[in-house]
Design a protein around this motif. Structure first.
Motif, PDB file in Angstrom:
ATOM      1  N   GLU A   1     139.913 158.584  37.831  1.00 13.07           N
ATOM      2  CA  GLU A   1     139.717 157.192  37.421  1.00 13.07           C
ATOM      3  C   GLU A   1     138.339 156.692  37.838  1.00 13.07           C
ATOM      4  O   GLU A   1     137.629 156.039  37.062  1.00 13.07           O
ATOM      5  CB  GLU A   1     140.809 156.336  38.051  1.00 13.07           C
ATOM      6  N   LEU A   2     137.954 157.002  39.063  1.00  7.94           N
ATOM      7  CA  LEU A   2     136.668 156.528  39.575  1.00  7.94           C
ATOM      8  C   LEU A   2     135.506 157.193  38.849  1.00  7.94           C
ATOM      9  O   LEU A   2     134.507 156.542  38.524  1.00  7.94           O
ATOM     10  CB  LEU A   2     136.576 156.799  41.076  1.00  7.94           C
ATOM     11  N   ALA A   3     135.618 158.487  38.587  1.00  7.59           N
ATOM     12  CA  ALA A   3     134.552 159.199  37.870  1.00  7.59           C
ATOM     13  C   ALA A   3     134.321 158.581  36.500  1.00  7.59           C
ATOM     14  O   ALA A   3     133.173 158.377  36.070  1.00  7.59           O
ATOM     15  CB  ALA A   3     134.902 160.681  37.744  1.00  7.59           C
ATOM     16  N   ALA A   4     135.402 158.251  35.793  1.00  6.40           N
ATOM     17  CA  ALA A   4     135.283 157.634  34.471  1.00  6.40           C
ATOM     18  C   ALA A   4     134.628 156.267  34.565  1.00  6.40           C
ATOM     19  O   ALA A   4     133.821 155.889  33.709  1.00  6.40           O
ATOM     20  CB  ALA A   4     136.654 157.534  33.820  1.00  6.40           C
ATOM     21  N   ALA A   5     134.958 155.519  35.616  1.00 11.64           N
ATOM     22  CA  ALA A   5     134.401 154.177  35.782  1.00 11.64           C
ATOM     23  C   ALA A   5     132.900 154.214  36.034  1.00 11.64           C
ATOM     24  O   ALA A   5     132.201 153.239  35.755  1.00 11.64           O
ATOM     25  CB  ALA A   5     135.109 153.464  36.927  1.00 11.64           C
ATOM     26  N   TRP A   6     132.408 155.345  36.532  1.00 14.05           N
ATOM     27  CA  TRP A   6     130.988 155.464  36.834  1.00 14.05           C
ATOM     28  C   TRP A   6     130.243 156.310  35.806  1.00 14.05           C
ATOM     29  O   TRP A   6     129.205 156.898  36.094  1.00 14.05           O
ATOM     30  CB  TRP A   6     130.799 156.004  38.250  1.00 14.05           C
ATOM     31  N   GLY A   7     130.777 156.383  34.603  1.00  8.28           N
ATOM     32  CA  GLY A   7     130.040 156.956  33.486  1.00  8.28           C
ATOM     33  C   GLY A   7     130.132 158.454  33.330  1.00  8.28           C
ATOM     34  O   GLY A   7     129.275 159.059  32.681  1.00  8.28           O
ATOM     35  N   LEU A   8     131.175 159.064  33.891  1.00  5.66           N
ATOM     36  CA  LEU A   8     131.308 160.513  33.798  1.00  5.66           C
ATOM     37  C   LEU A   8     132.577 160.900  33.040  1.00  5.66           C
ATOM     38  O   LEU A   8     133.605 160.222  33.141  1.00  5.66           O
ATOM     39  CB  LEU A   8     131.353 161.144  35.197  1.00  5.66           C
ATOM     40  N   ASP A   9     132.487 161.988  32.292  1.00  6.02           N
ATOM     41  CA  ASP A   9     133.678 162.634  31.765  1.00  6.02           C
ATOM     42  C   ASP A   9     134.243 163.515  32.870  1.00  6.02           C
ATOM     43  O   ASP A   9     133.524 164.361  33.420  1.00  6.02           O
ATOM     44  CB  ASP A   9     133.334 163.491  30.543  1.00  6.02           C
ATOM     45  N   ALA A  10     135.494 163.337  33.195  1.00  6.83           N
ATOM     46  CA  ALA A  10     136.143 164.122  34.245  1.00  6.83           C
ATOM     47  C   ALA A  10     137.472 164.632  33.712  1.00  6.83           C
ATOM     48  O   ALA A  10     138.301 163.844  33.254  1.00  6.83           O
ATOM     49  CB  ALA A  10     136.370 163.268  35.485  1.00  6.83           C
ATOM     50  N   ARG A  11     137.667 165.953  33.773  1.00  9.37           N
ATOM     51  CA  ARG A  11     138.927 166.516  33.283  1.00  9.37           C
ATOM     52  C   ARG A  11     139.265 167.779  34.070  1.00  9.37           C
ATOM     53  O   ARG A  11     138.376 168.545  34.458  1.00  9.37           O
ATOM     54  CB  ARG A  11     138.833 166.840  31.795  1.00  9.37           C
ATOM     55  N   PRO A  12     140.545 167.980  34.315  1.00  8.11           N
ATOM     56  CA  PRO A  12     140.976 169.199  35.004  1.00  8.11           C
ATOM     57  C   PRO A  12     140.744 170.431  34.136  1.00  8.11           C
ATOM     58  O   PRO A  12     140.874 170.375  32.904  1.00  8.11           O
ATOM     59  CB  PRO A  12     142.472 168.961  35.235  1.00  8.11           C
ATOM     60  N   VAL A  13     140.416 171.547  34.770  1.00  8.41           N
ATOM     61  CA  VAL A  13     140.260 172.827  34.087  1.00  8.41           C
ATOM     62  C   VAL A  13     140.996 173.883  34.898  1.00  8.41           C
ATOM     63  O   VAL A  13     141.414 173.649  36.027  1.00  8.41           O
ATOM     64  CB  VAL A  13     138.776 173.218  33.914  1.00  8.41           C
ATOM     65  N   ALA A  14     141.158 175.062  34.295  1.00  6.67           N
ATOM     66  CA  ALA A  14     141.946 176.114  34.932  1.00  6.67           C
ATOM     67  C   ALA A  14     141.211 176.815  36.064  1.00  6.67           C
ATOM     68  O   ALA A  14     141.832 177.380  36.962  1.00  6.67           O
ATOM     69  CB  ALA A  14     142.384 177.147  33.889  1.00  6.67           C
ATOM     70  N   SER A  15     139.888 176.807  36.019  1.00  5.86           N
ATOM     71  CA  SER A  15     139.089 177.473  37.048  1.00  5.86           C
ATOM     72  C   SER A  15     137.655 176.990  36.925  1.00  5.86           C
ATOM     73  O   SER A  15     137.332 176.169  36.054  1.00  5.86           O
ATOM     74  CB  SER A  15     139.149 179.000  36.886  1.00  5.86           C
TER      75      SER A  15
END
Length: 232
Positions: A115-129
């Motif tokens: 949530e915080l990463a998105a609020a500060w202008g970043l795409d953030a998503r979980p990945v497998a590795s």
């Protein structure tokens, strides 16, 4: 600083720099993202504000702040404000919940981080590795990857004697900013210690020994055209 940036930007382009320090027939997979020397300059060299404003913050937020600094120093100013790193750290330092996130449930911490990463202008998503973000780095895309660890062991050095001692920390986060897909080996920023962190090489077996729980890839959000330019 502009000269340094122009030089260091070579490491984010496919194929890396054309210097004698790399073999001419080396595959691009051997040089993803930033080498340790370039990463130290970009992350830890002094700037207009504090050199390591994330000192004292929970590790994942220190990694988020370091990512903001890295992207702005690599020329992503259209997507990430150049003051974002310092402003984020100042905001979190006064936040009793997020500023003390080390005692919060892991799932809540990761949700708050996204949530915080998105609020500060970043795409953030979980990945497998960490492999996927390394592949993006090979293609020259500004990318980092936070690894959430469950069995981190910190190393403390006595400033007077130079003697090192280990401390079992447990839950922790480090930031991948480069590496070698052929190993794999990671160039990692670790915000551990009173000096604001360090950049070092992490072989995959060291990362696995720290019991990785999840990986989150970070990149600047794409610049969207405004309404006027979109209709012109």
């Amino acid at each position: 600083m502009r000269t340094q940036k122009d030089y260091l930007m070579q490491f984010m382009r496919p194929g890396g720099p054309s210097s004698s320090s790399k073999a001419s027939n080396a595959p691009p997979e051997a040089s993803a993202g930033l080498p340790p020397e370039a990463a130290r300059v970009l992350l830890l060299s002094p700037g207009p504000g504090p050199s390591t404003p994330w000192c004292g913050l929970p590790a994942e937020y220190a990694c988020l702040a370091a990512t903001l600094r890295l992207f702005t120093r690599l020329g992503c100013a259209e997507q990430v404000d150049e003051t974002a790193c310092d402003r984020l750290c100042s905001t979190l330092a006064g936040d009793p919940i997020r500023g003390g996130a080390e005692g919060v449930d892991r799932s809540q911490r990761e949700s708050s981080f996204l949530e915080l990463a998105a609020a500060w202008g970043l795409d953030a998503r979980p990945v497998a590795s960490a492999i996927e973000p390394l592949e993006a780095m090979v293609k020259g895309r500004p990318t980092t990857c936070c690894i959430f660890l469950d069995a981190y062991v910190g190393v403390l050095e006595d400033p007077e004697t130079g003697e090192e001692s280990e401390q079992e920390v447990g839950s922790r986060c480090v930031l991948i900013i480069g590496g070698d897909l052929l190993g794999p080996t990671f160039v990692a920023f670790d915000p551990w210690g009173t000096a604001g962190g360090e950049v070092s090489l992490w072989p995959d077996h060291a990362a696995q020994a720290a019991s990785p729980l999840s990986w989150v890839v970070l990149s600047p959000k794409p610049v969207m055209p405004d309404a006027a330019s979109a209709t012109s």
